[in-house]
Every structure is written in C-alpha cells, then in structure tokens.
Design an enzyme around this catalytic site. Structure first.
Site, PDB file in Angstrom:
ATOM      1  N   ASP A  28     -33.390 -24.017  -6.000  1.00  0.00           N
ATOM      2  CA  ASP A  28     -34.516 -25.002  -6.489  1.00  0.00           C
ATOM      3  C   ASP A  28     -35.748 -24.458  -6.837  1.00  0.00           C
ATOM      4  OD1 ASP A  28     -32.509 -27.037  -5.944  1.00  0.00           O
ATOM      5  OD2 ASP A  28     -33.434 -27.990  -4.097  1.00  0.00           O
ATOM      6  N   VAL A  30     -36.288 -21.712  -8.060  1.00  0.00           N
ATOM      7  CA  VAL A  30     -36.241 -21.027  -9.402  1.00  0.00           C
ATOM      8  C   VAL A  30     -36.125 -22.219 -10.442  1.00  0.00           C
ATOM      9  CG1 VAL A  30     -34.623 -19.724 -10.963  1.00  0.00           C
ATOM     10  CG2 VAL A  30     -34.612 -18.804  -8.421  1.00  0.00           C
ATOM     11  N   THR A  31     -35.552 -23.171 -10.205  1.00  0.00           N
ATOM     12  CA  THR A  31     -35.582 -24.260 -11.344  1.00  0.00           C
ATOM     13  C   THR A  31     -36.895 -24.846 -11.510  1.00  0.00           C
ATOM     14  OG1 THR A  31     -33.297 -25.070 -10.543  1.00  0.00           O
ATOM     15  CG2 THR A  31     -34.423 -26.489 -11.711  1.00  0.00           C
ATOM     16  N   ASP A  65     -31.852 -19.712 -17.780  1.00  0.00           N
ATOM     17  CA  ASP A  65     -31.667 -21.173 -17.559  1.00  0.00           C
ATOM     18  C   ASP A  65     -30.534 -21.500 -16.501  1.00  0.00           C
ATOM     19  OD1 ASP A  65     -32.253 -24.362 -17.715  1.00  0.00           O
ATOM     20  OD2 ASP A  65     -30.348 -24.053 -18.641  1.00  0.00           O
ATOM     21  N   ASP A  68     -30.405 -20.361 -11.722  1.00  0.00           N
ATOM     22  CA  ASP A  68     -30.339 -21.510 -10.577  1.00  0.00           C
ATOM     23  C   ASP A  68     -29.027 -21.818 -10.141  1.00  0.00           C
ATOM     24  OD1 ASP A  68     -30.124 -22.723 -12.879  1.00  0.00           O
ATOM     25  OD2 ASP A  68     -31.854 -24.377 -12.176  1.00  0.00           O
ATOM     26  N   GLY A  69     -27.994 -21.693 -11.325  1.00  0.00           N
ATOM     27  CA  GLY A  69     -26.939 -22.394 -11.166  1.00  0.00           C
ATOM     28  C   GLY A  69     -25.922 -21.428 -10.356  1.00  0.00           C
ATOM     29  N   ARG A  73     -24.259 -21.328  -6.630  1.00  0.00           N
ATOM     30  CA  ARG A  73     -22.718 -21.127  -6.504  1.00  0.00           C
ATOM     31  C   ARG A  73     -22.468 -20.007  -5.528  1.00  0.00           C
ATOM     32  NH1 ARG A  73     -22.627 -22.700 -11.801  1.00  0.00           N
ATOM     33  NH2 ARG A  73     -23.167 -20.415 -12.556  1.00  0.00           N
ATOM     34  N   ASP A  86     -32.012 -30.131 -11.863  1.00  0.00           N
ATOM     35  CA  ASP A  86     -31.963 -29.318 -12.962  1.00  0.00           C
ATOM     36  C   ASP A  86     -31.909 -30.116 -14.183  1.00  0.00           C
ATOM     37  OD1 ASP A  86     -31.281 -26.556 -14.279  1.00  0.00           O
ATOM     38  OD2 ASP A  86     -29.711 -27.212 -14.984  1.00  0.00           O
ATOM     39  N   ASP A  90     -35.151 -30.133 -17.081  1.00  0.00           N
ATOM     40  CA  ASP A  90     -34.797 -29.715 -18.293  1.00  0.00           C
ATOM     41  C   ASP A  90     -35.362 -30.634 -19.458  1.00  0.00           C
ATOM     42  OD1 ASP A  90     -33.315 -27.483 -17.592  1.00  0.00           O
ATOM     43  OD2 ASP A  90     -31.224 -28.503 -18.154  1.00  0.00           O
TER      44      ASP A  90
END
Length: 206
Positions: A28, A30-31, A65, A68-69, A73, A86, A90
C-alpha cells in the site's frame, strides 16, 4: 499492447519486491508513494514546460506500476482492498497526467492549433475516467466487461512519448494527433462497453 512488457517487468520486480518486503515496506505504501510522485511531477513539471524530465520521470513510475501487485502476491496480501486502492489511485495519477498536458497547452497559447490541443487533452482526461468506470459499473451489475481498444498503460505511454520529446523539437502537431486518436479510442471503448453490458443484461433478462 503492453501486456508482454508487464509480464517481463513482473519478473524483473520480483527481487526488488522481496527486498522492500524485507525492509517492512508495505504494498500500500508503494501504491500511495507512486501516485504522489506521478501527481506532483505531472502538475509541477508538465505545465511549466519541463516535458523531457517530467515525461521520463512519469514514464519511469508507470513502468513500476505493477511493483505493488508483485509485493502483495509475494506477501500473500492480494485482496479486494489492494485492488480497490490501486484502481482508485490510478484514476488520480491518470487525471494528473492529462491535466498537466492540458495545462501545458493552456500556458502555451502561441503553439499551433493550441485550442485543438486543449480540447483533445480534456477529452482524454474525461474519457480516461469514464472507461474504467464503465467496466467497474458493468461488473457491479453482473456483466463481464473485457472489451476495449487500449488499456490504461497503453493510453499513458502513447500520450507521454510525444509529450516528452516536445522539449527536444518534436512538432506539437504529433502530440495533438496522438491525443485525438486516444480520445477517439477511449470513446469507442466506452461505447463498446455500454453495448456489451446492455447485450449481456438483455440476455440475462430473457
């Protein structure tokens, strides 16, 4: 268009994601940090004519981008909250990018076809928000909305490339043509998604 690049970047980011998680940096964070940086750069550097530095910085963070995903994971934290955060942020960064481009045209009225540039940049700003909304709203009523000409990364990269190189002599008309095509592509995508949702709901009703 850039799905292959996204897969490649996911592989590249895996070691970095592990490092950040080891340093107790959350996905979060990083997002949010990425959104803050892109928004600040786009609104501070784009309107003032620093298109080369601004465009390269924003493009760099667009490539990041998916970081963070990957982190989510790796940490086993993938879930609805991360996806919601996210997607919401965006929209903020996308809006800032096209707002910055619009302001560049506003503050450079001497440029050829300046009003055309303002109009199509605003169209990209508005339609760029409607495209994901149409998908989210369609899915909320039970439809599957996977149609569309260009994804988010496609729109950003295609707009940023000509805008970035204005400072080194690229004709403004190139940017205006690209923005016009992006606005049309976004409009077509909205219509496609509306038609898709309507057709699916009618079949469900039948």
């Amino acid at each position: 268009m850039f799905r292959g690049l996204r897969s490649f970047m996911t592989t590249v980011f895996t070691p970095l994601a592990r490092l950040l998680l080891a340093l107790r940096v959350s996905p979060d964070a990083v997002t949010v940090a990425g959104t803050v940086v892109v928004t600040a750069v786009a609104l501070a550097l784009f309107p003032t004519g620093h298109t080369l530095v601004g465009g390269l910085l924003v493009g760099f963070f667009v490539l990041f981008d998916s970081l963070d995903g990957v982190m989510a994971r790796q940490a086993g934290r993938s879930g609805p909250w991360g996806a919601f955060l996210d997607s919401t942020l965006d929209r903020v960064s996308d809006g800032a990018v096209f707002a910055g481009i619009t302001l560049w045209f506003v503050l450079h009225p001497d440029e050829h076809h300046g009003l055309w540039g303002i109009a199509v940049a605003l169209a990209c700003l508005v339609l760029g928000s409607v495209v994901p909304y149409a998908r989210a709203r369609g899915e909320s009523v039970g439809a599957t909305v996977q149609v569309g000409i260009a994804e988010r990364a496609d729109r950003l990269v295609l707009a940023l490339v000509p805008f970035t190189f204005l400072q080194v002599g690229l004709p403004v008309v190139v940017l205006e043509v690209v923005l016009t095509l992006l606005a049309l592509a976004s409009l077509v995508t909205v219509v496609q998604r509306m038609a898709t949702v309507r057709a699916q709901l009618m079949r469900q009703g039948a």
